[in-house]
Design a protein around this motif. Structure first.
Motif, PDB file in Angstrom:
ATOM      1  N   GLU A  83       9.864  -5.581   6.783  1.00 10.53           N
ATOM      2  CA  GLU A  83       9.228  -6.198   7.643  1.00 10.53           C
ATOM      3  C   GLU A  83       8.395  -7.470   7.336  1.00 10.53           C
ATOM      4  O   GLU A  83       8.385  -8.340   8.168  1.00 10.53           O
ATOM      5  N   LEU A 118       5.887   6.948 -10.135  1.00 13.43           N
ATOM      6  CA  LEU A 118       6.869   7.003  -8.880  1.00 13.43           C
ATOM      7  C   LEU A 118       6.875   5.584  -8.338  1.00 13.43           C
ATOM      8  O   LEU A 118       7.832   5.363  -7.693  1.00 13.43           O
ATOM      9  N   ALA A 141       6.424   1.572   3.403  1.00 13.62           N
ATOM     10  CA  ALA A 141       7.543   2.088   4.248  1.00 13.62           C
ATOM     11  C   ALA A 141       7.965   1.003   5.052  1.00 13.62           C
ATOM     12  O   ALA A 141       9.109   0.772   5.137  1.00 13.62           O
ATOM     13  N   ALA A 142       6.842   0.288   5.591  1.00 14.05           N
ATOM     14  CA  ALA A 142       7.059  -1.025   6.237  1.00 14.05           C
ATOM     15  C   ALA A 142       7.825  -1.918   5.492  1.00 14.05           C
ATOM     16  O   ALA A 142       8.699  -2.719   5.951  1.00 14.05           O
ATOM     17  N   TRP A 146      13.727   0.409  -5.237  1.00 12.84           N
ATOM     18  CA  TRP A 146      13.836  -0.571  -3.844  1.00 12.84           C
ATOM     19  C   TRP A 146      13.960  -1.842  -3.766  1.00 12.84           C
ATOM     20  O   TRP A 146      14.295  -2.639  -2.941  1.00 12.84           O
ATOM     21  N   VAL A 193       1.099  -1.245  -0.158  1.00 11.53           N
ATOM     22  CA  VAL A 193      -0.171   0.042   0.088  1.00 11.53           C
ATOM     23  C   VAL A 193       0.987   1.167  -0.167  1.00 11.53           C
ATOM     24  O   VAL A 193       1.531   1.564   1.092  1.00 11.53           O
ATOM     25  N   GLN A 221      -1.818  -6.849   3.534  1.00 11.97           N
ATOM     26  CA  GLN A 221      -1.694  -5.652   3.250  1.00 11.97           C
ATOM     27  C   GLN A 221      -0.666  -4.870   3.982  1.00 11.97           C
ATOM     28  O   GLN A 221      -0.901  -4.768   5.392  1.00 11.97           O
ATOM     29  N   ILE A 222       0.517  -4.174   3.310  1.00 11.32           N
ATOM     30  CA  ILE A 222       1.342  -3.718   4.057  1.00 11.32           C
ATOM     31  C   ILE A 222       1.956  -2.195   3.561  1.00 11.32           C
ATOM     32  O   ILE A 222       1.967  -1.948   2.221  1.00 11.32           O
ATOM     33  N   PRO A 223       1.954  -1.295   4.417  1.00 15.27           N
ATOM     34  CA  PRO A 223       2.449   0.124   3.890  1.00 15.27           C
ATOM     35  C   PRO A 223       3.989  -0.031   3.149  1.00 15.27           C
ATOM     36  O   PRO A 223       4.646  -0.948   3.646  1.00 15.27           O
ATOM     37  N   LEU A 266       8.843   3.593 -10.120  1.00 14.97           N
ATOM     38  CA  LEU A 266      10.231   3.933  -9.839  1.00 14.97           C
ATOM     39  C   LEU A 266      10.669   3.164  -8.499  1.00 14.97           C
ATOM     40  O   LEU A 266      11.778   2.343  -8.228  1.00 14.97           O
ATOM     41  N   ASP A 267       9.775   3.003  -7.468  1.00  9.75           N
ATOM     42  CA  ASP A 267      10.048   2.429  -6.066  1.00  9.75           C
ATOM     43  C   ASP A 267      10.233   0.812  -6.412  1.00  9.75           C
ATOM     44  O   ASP A 267      11.048   0.271  -5.803  1.00  9.75           O
ATOM     45  N   PRO A 313       1.441   5.459  -0.575  1.00 11.92           N
ATOM     46  CA  PRO A 313       0.730   6.574  -0.210  1.00 11.92           C
ATOM     47  C   PRO A 313      -0.224   6.915  -1.229  1.00 11.92           C
ATOM     48  O   PRO A 313       0.286   6.988  -2.507  1.00 11.92           O
ATOM     49  N   ARG A 339       9.585  -1.546   2.857  1.00 12.96           N
ATOM     50  CA  ARG A 339      11.054  -1.326   2.671  1.00 12.96           C
ATOM     51  C   ARG A 339      11.790  -1.311   3.791  1.00 12.96           C
ATOM     52  O   ARG A 339      12.939  -1.694   3.540  1.00 12.96           O
TER      53      ARG A 339
END
Lengths: 958, 256
Positions: free
Chosen positions: B50, B76, B44-45, B84, B17, B40-42, B79-80, B19, B47
């Protein structure tokens, strides 16, 4: 500079708008333009543009200078052949620029040295334009002064100054001030405080033996503003008629009184919080709120509507509910208005409409909440005062909303940083507008950032479920001052503004405290570290800025300086009460004069009426499917082009088949003649729409939203009193309590001649109801099969006074307006019994345009025909009359006997047919579906023209 | 968050997930109906490690407006994905992990170069109408072979909700073998570029693509919004076009 350019040829595009304004323009092509600040080599630029700015297929980039040299033609393109003029438009510094911020972030991640970036656009205009015409074109069509700047040729990049210094805190002299001095203080800071209010402030500070700071005075002005304190709805009203008893507060006397008397068991919370809360099922409640965002939308339609949606969604978050649906009622002036008739300082209705529609869609779509219900209404008075009503429904586990901050709780701000945006919004929206308002109030309007709000939703819902806060509210008008001020009422709080994150330096402390920068919530947290960790996980900003104290004082510091030290008792209860006077209304109606109109031509003209015709093209720019719970959509039927009555959804995370319905009522035509009748009719319309979609009329909740003119005008106030009385009486009659509402007053435009031009009194009623079983008891949109029976519920004839038939004809032909019908509540209940009993295949309510319009829309939905009242003589009152609690129901012949039992008084008036035409009264009115669709979807010609021809322009049924 | 308790042998679907992502819950629900477990994981987590891609059996990129569509839809996020998670993704692809991207997820897969794959340039750009469009469409599966399409016996119907869904490619002939879904008109014939049946003006009526292995699927429409007959706007008139089979096929591919 990124190409190829895009030449928007649509009705809302710049070329069409430029021509509407009479500019001699052949083509307008738009390019994306990026300003970058940083140490970048030519090779860096090439790689950055390839990675971030251009698509691998069909796009190119160049520097702005090179492109300018390539396209610029003769600047003096007049006369002679058309020349190219290049206009660049960018945001004013400090206006929300999400794309610029992401460009900086992404560039740095890729290792480029980019300090700042902003997004702008270049417009290449081909046409014969003088310099003055180019400037007029830019400000009239291409850019908006309120949030944007422009230049011919190269626009200087403008970034905020990283070295700007804060101006600090001022004291304002109010002690022992004369009336003139006090009035001058209020005026010079645009506080909107009346003389008695300024005197109360002066006396308070005389007792304290000091003068207030700018931050204190601004805090008081925001808290006491019409927007925040609803002083008109709490005022004591006396009447010119000495026999009329005074009214001690419209809110207490009418709206809240109806709710108290009904004492509905499903109401969990009404009028006390950011939104109303009602029961949904054994485990869940629904929250609902509708807000107005009129003044901002008039000045900056996109940003105003955008932040209107954002604000009402945060109201729902502010009662700990997850937003699950958005509604919108939009009111605009005539789209075909001659631009020469648009007053100075006012945008053309077309421009307002395209901006507002884009603003609503942008926000709802990006936060992932379906925009499902609403209306678009047109009236000449909306030219200078367009109205935007944005609503939101939320879902919360029963009992999960905590409302009591505790002494010692941290004050936590979630979301974005503050800027100068929206400073003074509450006082601004509580005053009348004029030609100069756009210049003065520029900073009161802002652009939203739905990306941050989506993060807020995720964090708040997770924090609620983990029990991480004791109280929550949103930062709306007044920013932190009203959010923290409200939460601290009676408890006290201490805040350090130095801890509040800022978008850029240089803000005065009072600006930080008052900033209405969007997308922020304030939480009272016993364990702030847990909330901060949760926010970090979702990449949402979170900061502890103070604590709740328990000493009853609101103390705000900026580092070591005390900028606010106020007694919360004075702040919330110190405002002197308002007294207002109302005139005596004469709502008597002249008798009806006969009208000669060909029925078929009248029907087609009504279908093309600005407030009736299809808004499908607008509605399809809103995502009404996201979250996957939508059952009845705003437009449905075989081809998805027929209007539904109410919309129905199953809340995400609930198993179904229980759902909820939203019905909306609004009737500006009646607002011109009789606001009490309007209130009754509007409540009935909202109820009817919800019931036709399957809602149980025994468990409906209502919201009232008033957009009115200046209440210090005795006639305007009398109209408001009458509307509130109608709301009260109708709510009691229908057993449907009000759970929330909002009043927007001072919707008037003071022109250069000093004469106020008020909005036509406008009331929006939203009904929220439970649909017990969406699988069995939610009729589809549009008729479903030929040779079914058509039943009419309610009287066969309606009222023509205040009807859309008369409005379409462009004249009031007299006659009574629709009257309250004591039998209406029973009819709604009976219709629900038939629907929930599975007898009703499809249903449609009789609304604007009466039986004929309802039949046309309903037939269109099924791509089938209707033959109604075959042997009867039908007059205009039967075809086009309007009135409460009337429905058309499609019923299989075998179910007729049961239907007649369930709905006593329902009449079988005809059948559905395979022949795609609507026939009423044995051919008295006969129109084919193709003609219906053409009129409804592609209206054209002079809408106010009287249809006098007796030949059907479409040549009869096809 | 992990949704629901795991059962033995139940495949796990990872749903990142970003932003601005917003159709993650519906996507999770659709996979749960098909018998999978979902996480489901943000972003940032994810990255921060987690969990890892390869600890799951399916990767699903949901719809929404990642990063607010800044600089172009999906760009974007794409790109991540490459900067990443490039290594993890390589490993996942080499282990034949099925990947699905819907709407914004599709846009990200295209931006990341995973679709149509093989270095063929493609882009999803602004709809021909110039507007965001929300409407139901009819989709014909295939002809490209893909485990995601196994068991889809006829056309499916579901909504589109996007402003940037027009597929443009450098070489239309070369993507022919990658076509996973095409838009049909309401009589079941080809949309043939006609609005609104082809809602965005995509070349060749293409609504979805697979890579050369068939394991990576991307499509603009939202099959996760038609997994229950209740969601069908034609309910009460017709009963067909349910899209549940797509998710069942994906789950079958990793459990068989």
């Amino acid at each position: 500079m990124v190409g190829p350019g895009h030449a928007d040829q649509t009705e809302a595009g710049p070329l069409a708008q430029a021509r509407l304004f009479g500019f001699d323009v052949e083509r307008i092509e738009q390019f994306r333009l990026y300003h970058l600040e940083g140490d970048l080599s030519a090779d860096d630029l090439d790689r950055l543009a390839g990675a971030l700015l251009t698509e691998p297929v069909g796009q190119w980039w160049s520097t702005a200078e090179e492109h300018l040299a390539a396209v610029a033609g003769q600047p003096e393109g007049l006369p002679g052949p058309p020349g190219c003029r290049v206009v660049e438009v960018g945001l004013r510094p400090g206006v929300t620029d999400r794309e610029g911020a992401e460009l900086v972030r992404a560039s740095r991640e890729l290792g480029f040295d980019v300090q700042a970036a902003s997004v702008a656009r270049r417009l290449v205009v081909t046409g014969r334009l003088s310099d003055a015409q180019l400037a007029a074109l830019s400000s009239g069509v291409l850019h908006n002064e309120v949030v944007e700047r422009w230049a011919e040729g190269l626009l200087e990049p403008a970034f905020t100054d990283p070295e700007a210094k804060s101006p600090g805190t001022d004291h304002l002299v109010v002690r022992r001030g004369t009336d003139a001095e006090l009035a001058a203080v209020s005026r010079s800071r645009r506080l909107g405080l009346s003389l008695p209010e300024m005197r109360a402030v002066a006396e308070h500070f005389e007792a304290l033996d000091r003068d207030p700071t700018d931050a204190e005075l601004e805090t008081i002005a925001q808290t006491w503003s019409e927007h925040c304190s609803h002083k008109t709805f709490r005022a004591r009203i006396t009447f010119d008629d000495p026999a009329a008893a005074p009214v001690d507060g419209l809110l207490d006397t009418y709206l809240r009184a109806a709710t108290d008397r009904i004492a509905a068991p499903w109401v969990r919370s009404a009028f006390v919080d950011n939104a109303g809360i009602v029961a949904f099922d054994d485990h869940h409640d629904l929250a609902i709120k509708v807000e107005t965002h009129n003044h901002p939308s008039a000045l900056e339609p996109f940003g105003g509507a955008n932040t209107g949606v954002g604000g009402v969604v945060r109201d729902i978050l502010g009662v700990s509910a997850k937003p699950v649906a958005v509604t919108d009622v939009l009111c605009f002036g005539p789209l075909d208005l001659d631009p020469a008739e648009v007053p100075a300082g006012v945008l053309h209705p077309r421009r307002i409409r395209s901006g507002v529609v884009a603003g609503v869609g942008d926000y709802g779509n990006k936060i992932g909440v379906p925009t499902v219900a609403g209306a678009i209404v047109h009236d000449p008075s909306y030219t200078t005062t367009p109205l935007v009503f944005a609503g939101c429904v939320g879902l919360l586990p029963h009992g999960s909303h905590r409302t009591r901050p505790q002494a010692g709780d941290a004050v936590v701000v979630l979301g974005g940083a503050v800027g100068r945006d929206g400073v003074g919004g509450a006082t601004f929206s509580s005053q009348s507008m004029g030609a100069e308002t756009a210049d003065i109030a520029g900073s009161s309007v802002q652009i939203g950032d739905p990306l941050i709000e989506k993060g807020l939703i995720d964090v708040v819902v997770a924090a609620r479920d983990a029990g991480l806060y004791n109280a929550i509210t949103d930062c709306g008008a007044g920013g932190l001052s009203s959010a923290v001020g409200e939460m601290a009422e009676g408890l006290g709080a201490e805040v350090d503004l130095a801890l509040v994150p800022r978008k850029y330096p240089g803000l005065a402390p009072w600006e930080v405290w008052l900033s209405e920068a969007q997308e922020r919530m304030v939480l009272a947290c016993p364990d702030p570290a847990a909330v901060l960790a949760l926010a970090a996980r979702w990449q949402v900003g979170a900061d502890v800025i103070g604590r709740f104290t328990g000493d009853g004082r609101l103390v705000v510091r900026d580092g070591d300086d005390v900028v606010v030290d106020l007694d919360t008792g004075f702040l919330h209860d110190g405002r002197p009460p308002l007294e207002l006077r109302a005139a005596v209304l004469d709502s008597a109606r002249p008798p009806r004069r006969p009208v000669a109109a060909d029925p078929a031509a009248a029907l087609l003209a009504l279908l093309a009426h600005p407030s009736i015709r299809s808004n499908e093209a607008v509605v399809r720019t809103f995502d009404h499917e996201v979250l996957g719970g939508t059952v009845i959509r705003p437009y449905g039927g075989v081809a998805g082009d027929a209007p539904a009555d109410g919309t129905v959804l199953v809340p995400p995370g609930t198993p179904g088949p229980r759902g909820y319905a939203i019905g909306v009522g609004v009737n500006v035509v009646l607002g011109r003649y009789d606001t009490e009748a309007m209130a009754w009719a509007t409540v009935d319309e909202a109820v009817r729409n919800a019931v036709a979609a399957g809602a149980d009329p025994g468990q409906l909740s209502l919201l009232d939203n008033f957009s009115w003119g200046n209440p210090t005008d005795p006639t305007t106030l009398a109209q408001l009193v009458a509307a509130c009385r109608g709301c009260h009486d109708a709510a009691l009659a229908y057993g449907a309590p009000f759970v929330s509402g909002k009043d927007s007053l001072y919707n008037e435009f003071v022109g250069p001649d000093g004469r106020p031009d008020p909005v036509t009194p406008t009331l929006v009623i939203t009904a929220l109801g439970v649909v017990p079983d969406v699988d069995q008891g939610a009729p589809v949109t549009g008729v479903t099969a030929p040779d079914h029976d058509v039943w009419l519920v309610g009287p066969v004839a309606g009222a023509l006074g205040g009807s859309h038939f008369d409005d379409m004809l462009g004249a009031d032909h007299g006659g009574p307006v629709p009257a309250p019908d004591p039998a209406a509540p029973a009819r709604h209940r009976a219709v629900h019994a038939a629907i929930s009993g599975g007898l009703v295949r499809s249903a449609h309510d009789l609304a604007e345009g009466g039986l004929a319009v309802a039949a046309a829309e309903w037939a269109l939905g099924g791509r089938l025909g209707l033959r109604l009242l075959d042997g009867d003589a039908v007059g205009d009152d039967v075809l086009f009359g309007e009135g409460p609690a009337r429905y058309l129901l499609e019923v299989a012949p075998a179910d007729g006997a049961r239907l007649a039992e369930l709905i006593p008084g329902a009449t079988r008036i005809g059948v559905t047919t395979a022949l795609p035409a609507v026939s009423i009264g044995g051919g008295a009115l006969q129109v084919g579906l193709d003609a219906i669709r053409t009129a409804f979807v592609h209206p054209g010609g002079d809408l106010a023209a009287t249809p006098t021809t007796t030949t059907n322009p479409e040549g009869g049924p096809r | 968050m992990s949704d629901g308790a795991a059962r033995a042998g139940q495949p796990s679907v990872l749903i990142p997930v970003a932003p601005g992502t917003n159709r993650n819950q519906e996507l999770a629900d659709a996979f749960a109906r098909a018998g999978a477990r979902t996480t489901q994981i943000p972003l940032a987590a994810l990255r921060q490690g987690e969990t890892k891609l390869v600890d799951h059996q399916i990767l699903a990129l949901p719809g929404g407006f990642s990063y607010g569509d800044a600089l172009g839809a999906g760009r974007l996020l794409g790109l991540d994905i490459t900067s990443w998670f490039g290594d993890q993704l390589q490993e996942a692809v080499s282990r034949h992990m099925p990947i699905i991207g819907i709407c914004n997820g599709f846009q990200a897969l295209v931006a990341a170069g995973l679709l149509p794959g093989g270095g063929q340039p493609a882009a999803l750009v602004a709809n021909e109408s110039g507007r965001f469009e929300c409407r139901w469409v009819t989709l014909e599966p295939g002809p490209a072979p893909s485990p995601w399409l196994d068991g889809l016996t006829g056309p499916i119907r579901c909504p589109v909700a996007h402003g940037e869904g027009r597929l443009t490619v450098a070489d239309p002939v070369a993507v022919e073998g990658h076509v996973a879904f095409r838009y049909l008109d309401d009589t079941g014939g080809p949309a043939a570029g006609r609005y609104p049946h082809n809602p965005n003006g995509s070349v060749g009526d293409v609504a979805g693509l697979v890579d050369t292995t068939g394991l990576v699927l991307g499509l603009m429409p939202h099959p996760e919004d038609h997994v229950d007959p209740r969601q069908d706007p034609q309910r009460g008139r017709r009963h067909d076009g349910l899209a549940r089979g797509l998710f069942e096929a994906g789950v079958r591919a990793v459990t068989a």
